[in-house]
Scaffold this motif. Structure first.
Motif, mmCIF file in Angstrom:
data_model
loop_
_atom_site.group_PDB
_atom_site.id
_atom_site.type_symbol
_atom_site.label_atom_id
_atom_site.label_comp_id
_atom_site.label_asym_id
_atom_site.label_seq_id
_atom_site.Cartn_x
_atom_site.Cartn_y
_atom_site.Cartn_z
ATOM 1 N N PRO A 71 0.896 -1.067 0.155
ATOM 2 C CA PRO A 71 0.017 -0.063 0.088
ATOM 3 C C PRO A 71 0.802 1.230 0.085
ATOM 4 O O PRO A 71 1.853 1.236 0.627
ATOM 5 C CB PRO A 71 -0.800 -0.093 1.230
ATOM 6 C CG PRO A 71 -0.133 -1.127 1.988
ATOM 7 C CD PRO A 71 0.722 -1.823 1.176
ATOM 8 N N PHE A 72 0.416 2.416 -0.532
ATOM 9 C CA PHE A 72 1.060 3.418 -0.901
ATOM 10 C C PHE A 72 1.429 3.930 0.764
ATOM 11 O O PHE A 72 2.770 4.733 0.753
ATOM 12 C CB PHE A 72 -0.132 4.593 -1.272
ATOM 13 C CG PHE A 72 0.659 5.979 -1.428
ATOM 14 C CD1 PHE A 72 1.482 6.393 -2.167
ATOM 15 C CD2 PHE A 72 0.176 6.900 -0.401
ATOM 16 C CE1 PHE A 72 2.416 7.625 -2.272
ATOM 17 C CE2 PHE A 72 0.715 8.302 -0.428
ATOM 18 C CZ PHE A 72 1.850 8.544 -1.405
ATOM 19 N N GLY B 285 6.700 10.141 -2.465
ATOM 20 C CA GLY B 285 5.282 10.683 -1.637
ATOM 21 C C GLY B 285 4.202 11.278 -2.559
ATOM 22 O O GLY B 285 3.138 11.656 -2.332
ATOM 23 N N ASP B 286 4.411 10.731 -4.008
ATOM 24 C CA ASP B 286 3.294 10.878 -4.984
ATOM 25 C C ASP B 286 2.430 9.997 -5.115
ATOM 26 O O ASP B 286 2.692 8.770 -5.682
ATOM 27 C CB ASP B 286 4.150 11.444 -6.283
ATOM 28 C CG ASP B 286 3.198 12.059 -7.351
ATOM 29 O OD1 ASP B 286 2.682 13.150 -7.157
ATOM 30 O OD2 ASP B 286 2.706 11.306 -8.043
ATOM 31 N N ALA B 287 1.230 9.958 -4.811
ATOM 32 C CA ALA B 287 0.352 8.622 -4.767
ATOM 33 C C ALA B 287 -0.114 8.363 -6.177
ATOM 34 O O ALA B 287 0.042 7.137 -6.638
ATOM 35 C CB ALA B 287 -0.954 9.192 -3.966
ATOM 36 N N GLU C 150 12.890 7.713 -4.606
ATOM 37 C CA GLU C 150 12.872 7.970 -5.911
ATOM 38 C C GLU C 150 12.473 9.447 -6.678
ATOM 39 O O GLU C 150 11.452 9.712 -6.748
ATOM 40 C CB GLU C 150 11.905 6.939 -6.563
ATOM 41 C CG GLU C 150 12.247 5.629 -6.265
ATOM 42 C CD GLU C 150 11.669 4.555 -7.349
ATOM 43 O OE1 GLU C 150 11.044 5.095 -8.162
ATOM 44 O OE2 GLU C 150 11.714 3.324 -7.024
ATOM 45 N N LEU C 151 13.664 10.170 -6.667
ATOM 46 C CA LEU C 151 13.423 11.722 -6.980
ATOM 47 C C LEU C 151 12.785 12.017 -8.127
ATOM 48 O O LEU C 151 11.952 12.862 -8.608
ATOM 49 C CB LEU C 151 14.856 12.435 -6.857
ATOM 50 C CG LEU C 151 15.687 12.446 -5.624
ATOM 51 C CD1 LEU C 151 16.903 13.108 -5.668
ATOM 52 C CD2 LEU C 151 14.710 12.993 -4.356
ATOM 53 N N ARG D 264 6.847 13.763 -6.042
ATOM 54 C CA ARG D 264 5.872 14.898 -6.209
ATOM 55 C C ARG D 264 6.597 15.841 -7.197
ATOM 56 O O ARG D 264 7.626 15.915 -7.271
ATOM 57 C CB ARG D 264 5.708 15.827 -4.972
ATOM 58 C CG ARG D 264 4.990 14.872 -3.882
ATOM 59 C CD ARG D 264 4.452 15.695 -2.864
ATOM 60 N NE ARG D 264 3.753 15.110 -1.727
ATOM 61 C CZ ARG D 264 4.349 14.641 -0.700
ATOM 62 N NH1 ARG D 264 5.784 14.580 -0.347
ATOM 63 N NH2 ARG D 264 3.801 14.022 0.242
ATOM 64 N N ALA D 265 5.831 16.574 -7.910
ATOM 65 C CA ALA D 265 6.089 17.356 -9.232
ATOM 66 C C ALA D 265 7.141 18.283 -8.889
ATOM 67 O O ALA D 265 8.160 18.591 -9.487
ATOM 68 C CB ALA D 265 4.843 18.094 -9.693
#
Length: 312
Positions: free
Chosen positions: A194-195, A202-204, A287-288, A292-293
């Motif tokens: 699970p996420f 941190g990007d779902a 994982e850069l 998140r964007a």
């Protein structure tokens, strides 16, 4: 060997590759390599991390091409569609990290054949950062190299590391070294982890996309590493720490929430890299390029700036 290999366009979110081929490393391991056309600025050779596959870099390759670069990606032995090394395909295994350098040599041969005049840049993540550092020290020609959370050490205490090193020979004799690391749980099974339990991003949305890739194509899955892989990784990172940085311009990114590789090892290496720069990303996990964007785009901009500044 250079026959056409499969590429799963349905999960890659990438432009169509120019070629996807099988190639063979010295010793016989069959490897999958994908290539996109060389751009006016050169070719970026992607060095993926443990468990990663070519298709996972589809979105990154889209951005590289938009910036004027071509790209190539490889499935290392033991993962993706390249030869698995045991009869347990979900086990991440390698006897010695020197074997990955045979993969690098085969990779370079493909690059030289398909883009003989293009300058080469390296983009490496995690285990791929360990493989790339050794390759650069050994003379792999690149204009510059960018590293995302490179595996230049593992977050194990010295007592545990010494115990694994001492036990390596005994484990090998009993073949227990080919068992997965003790305590491996669902966090090593991306397709069902699970996420909220993940240590990658941190990007779902991106995490769901990564999961969907290995849910749609189960042959791409890879689980926990073996004890043999762990011992080999510790031996290689310890050996690399004794060597000076290569004479190539480098950029490295590291998240403040990094849990999978050693932050002190990265900080120590970059502190001694004459032509290198380290950037810390607040709140980022491992994982850069899948974060998140804001983090992803910042790391990619810094990478492209480095590559642009080191054109031949």
């Amino acid at each position: 060997m250079s026959d056409t290999a499969p590429f799963f366009a349905d999960i890659a979110d990438a432009p169509p590759p120019r070629s996807v081929i099988w190639t063979q490393a010295e010793g016989g391991a069959k490897l999958r390599v994908a290539l996109w056309p060389a751009g006016p600025k050169g070719m970026v050779a992607i060095f993926p991390g443990r468990t990663e596959v070519i298709e996972k870099y589809g979105r990154v390759i889209t951005d590289l091409m938009a910036a004027g670069y071509g790209a190539a990606a490889i499935d290392w032995r033991g993962q993706g569609l390249s030869d698995r090394l045991t009869d347990r395909p979900l086990l991440g295994d390698v006897q010695d990290f020197a074997q990955y350098q045979l993969d690098v040599a085969a990779y370079r041969t493909v690059l030289d054949r398909f883009a003989p005049d293009a300058p080469i840049f390296v983009l490496a993540h995690s285990m791929g950062g360990c493989i790339a550092l050794r390759a650069l020290i050994n003379g792999f020609r690149a204009q510059a190299a960018s590293f995302s959370a490179p595996m230049w050490g593992l977050p194990l205490n010295s007592t545990t590391s010494r115990a694994i090193a001492v036990m390596r020979a005994a484990l090998r004799m009993s073949r227990l070294d080919q068992r997965e690391v003790p305590g491996a749980g669902v966090e090593f099974r991306l397709w069902e982890n699970p996420f909220d339990n993940n240590e990658l991003t941190g990007d779902a949305e991106t995490y769901a996309w990564m999961q969907a890739q290995v849910q749609a194509h189960t042959e791409l899955r890879l689980g926990a590493p073996s004890l043999r892989w762990l011992a080999a990784a510790l031996a290689e990172t310890a050996a690399l720490q004794l060597l000076p940085a290569p004479e190539v311009a480098a950029f490295c990114g590291l998240g403040t929430r990094e849990k999978l590789v050693s932050a002190p090892a990265i900080e120590g290496r970059m502190a001694g890299w004459t032509n290198g720069r380290l950037e810390i990303y607040q709140g980022a996990l491992h994982e850069l390029l899948m974060e998140r964007a804001a983090t992803r785009d910042a790391f990619l901009r810094a990478t492209l700036t480095l590559f642009d500044e080191n054109q031949p």
